[in-house]
Design a protein around this motif. Sequence first.
Motif, short mmCIF file in Angstrom:
data_model
loop_
_atom_site.label_atom_id
_atom_site.label_comp_id
_atom_site.label_asym_id
_atom_site.label_seq_id
_atom_site.Cartn_x
_atom_site.Cartn_y
_atom_site.Cartn_z
N TYR A 200 84.12 65.50 58.29
CA TYR A 200 84.80 66.81 58.39
C TYR A 200 84.31 67.72 57.27
O TYR A 200 84.00 68.90 57.50
CB TYR A 200 86.32 66.62 58.30
N ASP A 201 84.21 67.19 56.06
CA ASP A 201 83.71 67.96 54.92
C ASP A 201 82.25 68.36 55.10
O ASP A 201 81.85 69.46 54.76
CB ASP A 201 83.82 67.14 53.63
N LEU A 202 81.46 67.42 55.65
CA LEU A 202 80.03 67.69 55.78
C LEU A 202 79.78 68.85 56.75
O LEU A 202 78.88 69.66 56.55
CB LEU A 202 79.28 66.44 56.23
N PHE A 203 80.62 68.94 57.78
CA PHE A 203 80.49 70.08 58.68
C PHE A 203 80.74 71.37 57.91
O PHE A 203 80.00 72.35 58.05
CB PHE A 203 81.47 69.97 59.86
N GLY A 251 76.48 64.46 64.01
CA GLY A 251 77.35 63.39 63.51
C GLY A 251 76.58 62.18 62.98
O GLY A 251 77.04 61.05 63.07
N ASN A 252 75.41 62.44 62.38
CA ASN A 252 74.57 61.32 61.94
C ASN A 252 74.88 60.79 60.54
O ASN A 252 74.28 59.82 60.11
CB ASN A 252 73.10 61.72 62.00
N TYR A 253 75.78 61.46 59.82
CA TYR A 253 76.09 60.98 58.47
C TYR A 253 77.52 60.49 58.38
O TYR A 253 78.44 61.14 58.86
CB TYR A 253 75.87 62.08 57.43
N GLN A 254 77.71 59.34 57.74
CA GLN A 254 79.04 58.78 57.57
C GLN A 254 79.76 59.38 56.36
O GLN A 254 80.98 59.45 56.33
CB GLN A 254 78.98 57.26 57.42
N ASN A 255 79.02 59.76 55.34
CA ASN A 255 79.65 60.36 54.15
C ASN A 255 78.68 61.24 53.39
O ASN A 255 77.50 61.35 53.73
CB ASN A 255 80.22 59.26 53.25
N GLY A 256 79.19 61.85 52.33
CA GLY A 256 78.42 62.81 51.54
C GLY A 256 77.16 62.21 50.93
O GLY A 256 76.12 62.87 50.82
#
Lengths: 319, 245
Positions: A200-203, A251-256
């Motif tokens: 959500y943050d990465l978006f 949606g390819n990244y799980q986290n920062g």
Amino acid sequence: MQVNHTKKLVSNLKRATVIRGKWNGTKYHVIHKLGEGACGVVYLCERNGIETALKLGTDSARITTEVNVLKSFQRVQGKRLGPSLLDVDDWVTPGGITLPFYVMEYVKGQELATFLHGKGSEWLGVLLLQLLMDLGNLHESGWVFGDLKTDNLLVTSPPPRLRLIDVGGTTQIGRAIKEYTEFYDRGYWLKGSRKAEPSYDLFAVTMIMLEVGGRGRFERGSDPRQTLERKLQQATALKPFTPLINNVWAGNYQNGLEMREDLVNLLQRRPEPKKRNMPVSTRTSRRKKTKKTSFATFEIGAIFVSVIIFYLIYMLFFL
Amino acid sequence: MKKGTLKQILLLTDGCSNQGEDPVAIAALANNQGITVNVIGIIDDDQSEQPEGLEEVEAIAMSGGGVSQIVYQQALSQTVQMVTKQAMTQTLQGVVNQELKQILGEKKTFEELPPDKRGEVMEVVEDLGETCDLEVLVLVDTSASMTPKLATVKDALFDLSLSLNARSGNNRFSIFSFPDKKAPIHKLMDWTPHLDGISKIFPKLASGGITPTGPAIKEAIYQFGKKGLFGSMKDASEPYEETGF
């Protein structure tokens, strides 16, 4: 009427007003207003010659929620996830109204867009690395920042460092996002749910990029996804980051930290002398690359084996 | 604390009621039945922020134990979810306050606790807000002046289900409109966990001339008692009905 009156009071404090804590008794002298948020107003204040940021609110529950977040950050302060919390108290106004407030370290800096003005895209890259590091740490300690937007970012210097300042939207992973701003919200762009997940943050990070790398915020229009694609194409300053942004949207990244890793690779890539640069190691292309290597190994192996067999037959024949 | 169900009526209107019982009184009745009444007053982009006739909005929400807000159309989506969540917190905090009084004596409320203690209480309230079940009955005023605003209302309601379905607790929504020729309110959508089908029902809306807000709220109260989807439906006099596990 009462509510409106209190709100006016909170947002119109004059210079040199003294805010005295009801519980701790500490005195703060108001210097000027720094900003206004959803649940309160932040003032620059002075306490014993030290500048602090004081957030004064009307809703005790919401102020308490924010204090809770700041407190939990305190426990991992070595990694500096937000401004440090200095005091929590109530102020009884001369009119007898009790207002909750909390006091934070004053983060003095420039707005992101102001800082980037006239600088090359490498600076955006560097600040993003810092942001993704902070977000990555936040995600690892079980939180999502939530209301990530340019208003909640400041660049302190020297050396230039991007800081997260308003933690009001910070939500435990797995819960519903507490606070958001439409432009940065993936739900608004039909790109996912409002559940607090690192992605959500990465978006929101990609929306910050579109805002500062393009021409500010924009409407979603009748086809939100298409609007995003178009705006990305139009933002020429973001060209080097396009694969990165597309990866986030897919949606390819799980986290920062995962996104940061790709950004590091992208920023450190040197221009190759002959061919034009190929796109960054996107997740998918990386996978393809590994497949390619294993295939190559297989090929070499096959040649090697056939050479040996050939050699053996040759030996047998001549024995 | 046990898991329970919060009940809310969300009234979307752009004007003053002009027929039937006083909506402010009926809202008090709803609140007495354990139902919170929230009201959003929608104004046109060229209207001033305090148009006449919308004072009623605040009065209805106040006596309904809920939250009210007057907004321009463009801010509707964000306001709808904010008002709903704020009302949930408010109700839950009320329940927690009740318990505090029992533990700490008559005059102790949340605000009177020292800031340190508030943190712990707020964590409980937040946990409840995340996990409790929620029933929202949306009551849309479809009198003539609302017609141009209905597309925005549709988007806002879809957005509301997006926000609420991110919680761990269960949600149920239903949508009613008023005025209606035959009954006080007209059912547009029966109780459902998602508002995905909302696009289909909105074009069918017909507008009428009068605004019988009071009778509409009264009928809405009855709609909560009608369905038995959520376990036992006791005579709920408390705002937070404890159904247990």
